[in-house]
Motif scaffolding. Structure first.
Motif, mmCIF file in Angstrom:
data_model
loop_
_atom_site.group_PDB
_atom_site.id
_atom_site.type_symbol
_atom_site.label_atom_id
_atom_site.label_comp_id
_atom_site.label_asym_id
_atom_site.label_seq_id
_atom_site.Cartn_x
_atom_site.Cartn_y
_atom_site.Cartn_z
ATOM 1 N N HIS A 30 78.373 48.723 121.866
ATOM 2 C CA HIS A 30 78.950 49.109 120.582
ATOM 3 C C HIS A 30 77.864 49.123 119.501
ATOM 4 O O HIS A 30 77.784 50.060 118.700
ATOM 5 C CB HIS A 30 80.075 48.137 120.218
ATOM 6 C CG HIS A 30 80.692 48.402 118.903
ATOM 7 N ND1 HIS A 30 80.401 47.655 117.789
ATOM 8 C CD2 HIS A 30 81.592 49.330 118.503
ATOM 9 C CE1 HIS A 30 81.096 48.108 116.764
ATOM 10 N NE2 HIS A 30 81.837 49.129 117.173
ATOM 11 N N THR A 31 77.024 48.112 119.483
ATOM 12 C CA THR A 31 75.946 48.048 118.504
ATOM 13 C C THR A 31 74.957 49.186 118.699
ATOM 14 O O THR A 31 74.541 49.833 117.733
ATOM 15 C CB THR A 31 75.221 46.693 118.598
ATOM 16 O OG1 THR A 31 76.165 45.646 118.407
ATOM 17 C CG2 THR A 31 74.120 46.575 117.574
ATOM 18 N N LEU A 34 76.531 52.456 117.505
ATOM 19 C CA LEU A 34 76.582 52.529 116.043
ATOM 20 C C LEU A 34 75.217 52.857 115.450
ATOM 21 O O LEU A 34 75.108 53.680 114.534
ATOM 22 C CB LEU A 34 77.105 51.216 115.461
ATOM 23 C CG LEU A 34 78.607 51.042 115.435
ATOM 24 C CD1 LEU A 34 78.960 49.658 114.921
ATOM 25 C CD2 LEU A 34 79.263 52.100 114.580
ATOM 26 N N LEU A 51 73.371 48.385 108.179
ATOM 27 C CA LEU A 51 74.380 48.140 109.213
ATOM 28 C C LEU A 51 74.146 46.807 109.908
ATOM 29 O O LEU A 51 75.075 46.010 110.081
ATOM 30 C CB LEU A 51 74.363 49.263 110.253
ATOM 31 C CG LEU A 51 75.166 48.989 111.530
ATOM 32 C CD1 LEU A 51 76.650 49.113 111.252
ATOM 33 C CD2 LEU A 51 74.739 49.901 112.642
#
Length: 97
Positions: A30-31, A34, A51
């Motif tokens: 997920h990181t 992103l 972020l």
């Protein structure tokens, strides 16, 4: 090592351990996605750093405040209320806990 292998052989612990591993892999992916999305959309390294700061702040805050939250003596009152209502919602539960 023997104790570790004995622990892994327990089915419930193994499933918990495996689930945590899958969750960790999902969090890392997920990181990565992103970061990739922000680089593709903006091309800005400042946006990526923003972020990462925003994703890290809750971890830092919860680590710093965790000790004080754990010292609050709300558990006893909550546990009593929970058990009281649990007794009414599940007849016979008091015999098993």
């Amino acid at each position: 090592m023997k104790r570790y292998m004995a622990l892994i052989k327990q089915r419930n612990f193994f499933l918990l351990w495996l689930g945590q591993g899958v969750s960790d892999v999902g969090s890392k992916l997920h990181t990565i996605v992103l970061i990739w999305l922000i680089v593709e959309q903006t091309g800005s390294t400042k946006s990526v750093s923003l972020l990462l700061v925003v994703m890290t702040l809750p971890v830092i805050y919860s680590g710093a405040s965790g000790r004080s939250v754990c010292r609050i003596q709300v558990k006893k009152k909550y546990n009593y209320r929970y058990r009281y209502h649990q007794g009414f919602s599940r007849p016979g539960h008091c015999f098993y806990s």
